[in-house]
Motif scaffolding. Structure first.
Motif, PDB file in Angstrom:
ATOM      1  N   MET A   1     -18.785  -8.792 -18.196  1.00  0.00           N
ATOM      2  CA  MET A   1     -18.099  -7.499 -18.141  1.00  0.00           C
ATOM      3  C   MET A   1     -17.467  -7.340 -16.763  1.00  0.00           C
ATOM      4  O   MET A   1     -18.087  -7.583 -15.742  1.00  0.00           O
ATOM      5  N   THR A   2     -16.238  -6.948 -16.735  1.00  0.00           N
ATOM      6  CA  THR A   2     -15.520  -6.799 -15.468  1.00  0.00           C
ATOM      7  C   THR A   2     -15.859  -5.495 -14.792  1.00  0.00           C
ATOM      8  O   THR A   2     -15.893  -4.440 -15.428  1.00  0.00           O
ATOM      9  N   GLN A   3     -16.138  -5.551 -13.480  1.00  0.00           N
ATOM     10  CA  GLN A   3     -16.465  -4.342 -12.731  1.00  0.00           C
ATOM     11  C   GLN A   3     -15.175  -3.717 -12.206  1.00  0.00           C
ATOM     12  O   GLN A   3     -14.325  -4.379 -11.635  1.00  0.00           O
ATOM     13  N   LEU A   4     -15.032  -2.392 -12.428  1.00  0.00           N
ATOM     14  CA  LEU A   4     -13.842  -1.695 -11.981  1.00  0.00           C
ATOM     15  C   LEU A   4     -13.881  -1.513 -10.467  1.00  0.00           C
ATOM     16  O   LEU A   4     -14.920  -1.186  -9.896  1.00  0.00           O
ATOM     17  N   ASP A   5     -12.776  -1.746  -9.818  1.00  0.00           N
ATOM     18  CA  ASP A   5     -12.679  -1.592  -8.368  1.00  0.00           C
ATOM     19  C   ASP A   5     -11.992  -0.269  -8.061  1.00  0.00           C
ATOM     20  O   ASP A   5     -10.850  -0.043  -8.440  1.00  0.00           O
ATOM     21  N   ASP A   6     -12.752   0.636  -7.402  1.00  0.00           N
ATOM     22  CA  ASP A   6     -12.185   1.941  -7.107  1.00  0.00           C
ATOM     23  C   ASP A   6     -11.983   2.101  -5.610  1.00  0.00           C
ATOM     24  O   ASP A   6     -12.228   3.163  -5.037  1.00  0.00           O
ATOM     25  N   ASP A   7     -11.631   0.954  -4.944  1.00  0.00           N
ATOM     26  CA  ASP A   7     -11.419   1.033  -3.508  1.00  0.00           C
ATOM     27  C   ASP A   7     -10.096   1.707  -3.157  1.00  0.00           C
ATOM     28  O   ASP A   7      -9.815   1.968  -1.998  1.00  0.00           O
ATOM     29  N   GLY A   8      -9.258   1.979  -4.167  1.00  0.00           N
ATOM     30  CA  GLY A   8      -7.973   2.643  -3.894  1.00  0.00           C
ATOM     31  C   GLY A   8      -6.835   1.639  -3.789  1.00  0.00           C
ATOM     32  O   GLY A   8      -6.959   0.468  -4.138  1.00  0.00           O
ATOM     33  N   LEU A   9      -5.708   2.119  -3.312  1.00  0.00           N
ATOM     34  CA  LEU A   9      -4.502   1.309  -3.185  1.00  0.00           C
ATOM     35  C   LEU A   9      -4.408   0.703  -1.795  1.00  0.00           C
ATOM     36  O   LEU A   9      -4.806   1.325  -0.793  1.00  0.00           O
ATOM     37  N   GLY A  10      -3.850  -0.485  -1.721  1.00  0.00           N
ATOM     38  CA  GLY A  10      -3.626  -1.127  -0.437  1.00  0.00           C
ATOM     39  C   GLY A  10      -2.387  -0.575   0.243  1.00  0.00           C
ATOM     40  O   GLY A  10      -1.580   0.156  -0.350  1.00  0.00           O
ATOM     41  N   ILE A  11      -2.204  -0.951   1.495  1.00  0.00           N
ATOM     42  CA  ILE A  11      -1.073  -0.424   2.262  1.00  0.00           C
ATOM     43  C   ILE A  11       0.265  -0.847   1.671  1.00  0.00           C
ATOM     44  O   ILE A  11       1.244  -0.108   1.705  1.00  0.00           O
ATOM     45  N   ILE A  12       0.305  -2.049   1.084  1.00  0.00           N
ATOM     46  CA  ILE A  12       1.564  -2.519   0.496  1.00  0.00           C
ATOM     47  C   ILE A  12       1.962  -1.645  -0.682  1.00  0.00           C
ATOM     48  O   ILE A  12       3.136  -1.272  -0.853  1.00  0.00           O
ATOM     49  N   GLU A  13       0.958  -1.273  -1.511  1.00  0.00           N
ATOM     50  CA  GLU A  13       1.259  -0.426  -2.670  1.00  0.00           C
ATOM     51  C   GLU A  13       1.761   0.946  -2.241  1.00  0.00           C
ATOM     52  O   GLU A  13       2.653   1.533  -2.861  1.00  0.00           O
ATOM     53  N   VAL A  14       1.168   1.450  -1.161  1.00  0.00           N
ATOM     54  CA  VAL A  14       1.626   2.751  -0.661  1.00  0.00           C
ATOM     55  C   VAL A  14       3.060   2.654  -0.158  1.00  0.00           C
ATOM     56  O   VAL A  14       3.903   3.526  -0.408  1.00  0.00           O
ATOM     57  N   VAL A  15       3.379   1.560   0.542  1.00  0.00           N
ATOM     58  CA  VAL A  15       4.734   1.376   1.055  1.00  0.00           C
ATOM     59  C   VAL A  15       5.734   1.317  -0.088  1.00  0.00           C
ATOM     60  O   VAL A  15       6.817   1.910  -0.051  1.00  0.00           O
ATOM     61  N   ILE A  16       5.349   0.574  -1.154  1.00  0.00           N
ATOM     62  CA  ILE A  16       6.254   0.475  -2.311  1.00  0.00           C
ATOM     63  C   ILE A  16       6.484   1.844  -2.932  1.00  0.00           C
ATOM     64  O   ILE A  16       7.616   2.226  -3.281  1.00  0.00           O
ATOM     65  N   ALA A  17       5.391   2.638  -3.080  1.00  0.00           N
ATOM     66  CA  ALA A  17       5.530   3.972  -3.663  1.00  0.00           C
ATOM     67  C   ALA A  17       6.443   4.844  -2.823  1.00  0.00           C
ATOM     68  O   ALA A  17       7.337   5.536  -3.335  1.00  0.00           O
ATOM     69  N   MET A  18       6.251   4.822  -1.498  1.00  0.00           N
ATOM     70  CA  MET A  18       7.108   5.636  -0.627  1.00  0.00           C
ATOM     71  C   MET A  18       8.548   5.155  -0.683  1.00  0.00           C
ATOM     72  O   MET A  18       9.488   5.951  -0.628  1.00  0.00           O
ATOM     73  N   PHE A  19       8.754   3.830  -0.817  1.00  0.00           N
ATOM     74  CA  PHE A  19      10.116   3.308  -0.905  1.00  0.00           C
ATOM     75  C   PHE A  19      10.823   3.812  -2.164  1.00  0.00           C
ATOM     76  O   PHE A  19      11.992   4.182  -2.136  1.00  0.00           O
ATOM     77  N   LEU A  20      10.076   3.856  -3.281  1.00  0.00           N
ATOM     78  CA  LEU A  20      10.672   4.364  -4.520  1.00  0.00           C
ATOM     79  C   LEU A  20      11.030   5.836  -4.388  1.00  0.00           C
ATOM     80  O   LEU A  20      12.094   6.277  -4.852  1.00  0.00           O
ATOM     81  N   PHE A  21      10.143   6.610  -3.771  1.00  0.00           N
ATOM     82  CA  PHE A  21      10.463   8.028  -3.578  1.00  0.00           C
ATOM     83  C   PHE A  21      11.697   8.192  -2.693  1.00  0.00           C
ATOM     84  O   PHE A  21      12.526   9.074  -2.918  1.00  0.00           O
ATOM     85  N   MET A  22      11.820   7.329  -1.690  1.00  0.00           N
ATOM     86  CA  MET A  22      12.974   7.415  -0.818  1.00  0.00           C
ATOM     87  C   MET A  22      14.261   7.111  -1.569  1.00  0.00           C
ATOM     88  O   MET A  22      15.283   7.769  -1.373  1.00  0.00           O
ATOM     89  N   LEU A  23      14.220   6.115  -2.483  1.00  0.00           N
ATOM     90  CA  LEU A  23      15.408   5.790  -3.274  1.00  0.00           C
ATOM     91  C   LEU A  23      15.854   6.968  -4.118  1.00  0.00           C
ATOM     92  O   LEU A  23      17.043   7.267  -4.243  1.00  0.00           O
ATOM     93  N   ILE A  24      14.870   7.662  -4.710  1.00  0.00           N
ATOM     94  CA  ILE A  24      15.217   8.820  -5.544  1.00  0.00           C
ATOM     95  C   ILE A  24      15.869   9.906  -4.698  1.00  0.00           C
ATOM     96  O   ILE A  24      16.860  10.532  -5.101  1.00  0.00           O
ATOM     97  N   ALA A  25      15.303  10.123  -3.489  1.00  0.00           N
ATOM     98  CA  ALA A  25      15.863  11.158  -2.628  1.00  0.00           C
ATOM     99  C   ALA A  25      17.270  10.810  -2.186  1.00  0.00           C
ATOM    100  O   ALA A  25      18.168  11.650  -2.152  1.00  0.00           O
TER     101      ALA A  25
END
Length: 313
Positions: A1-25
């Motif tokens: 059974m696979t254990q779920l990892d709830d350590d959160g998002l890494g810095i790269i994922e956050v950067v990608i998310a902010m980049f997408l928001f910037m494109l929309i703006a």
């Protein structure tokens, strides 16, 4: 059974998310820039037209249309072409005067055009006739532990609020631009119509107002001075209509050309035209949505009556 990892998002994922928001703006910026540029163009056109009319008014003041007046010669009028252009320093406009050929007999009326330019490009021109006698960057998190689910939800909420604010600002700007475009279009339509009417009146020997101040007829001498033409305008069922020909104009109907819609008279009693001898006063109100634009003007019939031609009424 696979254990779920709830350590959160890494810095790269956050950067990608902010980049997408910037494109929309950023995506909305070209639309906003286009709206601002269009508004500036319309504002410049109105300012240039007003500047040109001011110059024509100054010229006409030196050549009064008083019956029997012989003040001002055609040569003096044509000398205005070689004078330094008038300057509107606030808008960087230049106004150059062009005068038509002097006629062989006097008194007579001469076509005068004022052309307004900006950086060598023509913005607008207005013609009349003059009577003569002889955009902070937020630093990134330096820990690489990632974001927890709660922190991610907070980021999403803040980003959503930010995008909502942009949408509200853009919507308000678009609405204001639309209203400005409607007002400018209405003003432009009325200015074009009144300019055509006043130019015709100045080139006419006789004018007549009828239909309770809603119709104007004019007997006009064509620009080449070789023929007479009958022209008529009437506010009919909320439209300003126009007709021209060599014979008296019939009753106005839908066969006449439509110059503007949603038009009413703005003078006393809702009339559009008032005649006082050879002096004509005119006023129109044009409604577009919740915007109403009013334009008034006036002119004198300046052509000396001559024999020949078909009466226009």
């Amino acid at each position: 059974m696979t254990q779920l990892d709830d350590d959160g998002l890494g810095i790269i994922e956050v950067v990608i998310a902010m980049f997408l928001f910037m494109l929309i703006a950023v995506a909305v910026l070209p639309l906003t820039m286009q709206a601002v540029a269009s508004s500036a163009q319309n504002r410049d056109l109105l300012a240039a037209t007003s500047f040109a009319k001011q110059q024509l008014t100054t010229i006409q003041a030196g050549y009064p249309a008083t019956p029997g007046s012989t003040s001002g010669s055609c040569a003096a009028l044509r000398a205005l072409q070689t004078a330094p252009p008038a300057v509107d320093a606030a808008n960087d406009f230049r106004a150059q005067v062009t005068v038509g050929v002097c006629p062989g007999a006097y008194p007579a009326s001469v076509p005068v055009r004022v052309t307004v330019t900006h950086d060598g490009d023509t913005v607008t021109s207005v013609t009349t006739r003059v009577r003569v006698g002889a955009s902070s960057r937020t630093p990134l998190r330096r820990d690489d532990d990632g974001l927890t689910l709660v922190e991610l939800i907070i980021v999403m909420l803040v980003s959503g609020l930010f995008l909502s604010l942009i949408a509200v600002i853009f919507g308000s700007g678009l609405s204001a631009q639309q209203r400005a475009a409607e007002r400018n279009a209405a003003t432009g339509a009325l200015n074009a119509a009144t300019a055509a009417i006043t130019e015709t009146v100045r080139s006419s020997s006789e004018i007549r107002v009828s239909a309770g101040g809603r119709r104007l007829d004019a007997q006009m001498l064509t620009h080449d001075g070789a023929a007479w033409e009958c022209r008529a305008w009437q506010v009919l069922d909320g439209e300003l209509r126009y007709s021209a020909g060599a014979t008296p104009r019939p009753a106005a109907d839908t066969g006449w050309s439509s110059l503007a819609s949603e038009v009413t008279g703005s003078l006393s009693g809702g009339t559009a035209f008032v005649e006082n001898g050879k002096r004509l006063s005119l006023g129109f109100a044009l409604t577009s949505g919740d915007i109403t634009v009013t334009v008034t003007d006036g002119a004198n019939a300046q052509v000396i009556a001559q024999t020949g031609g078909t009466p226009c009424w």
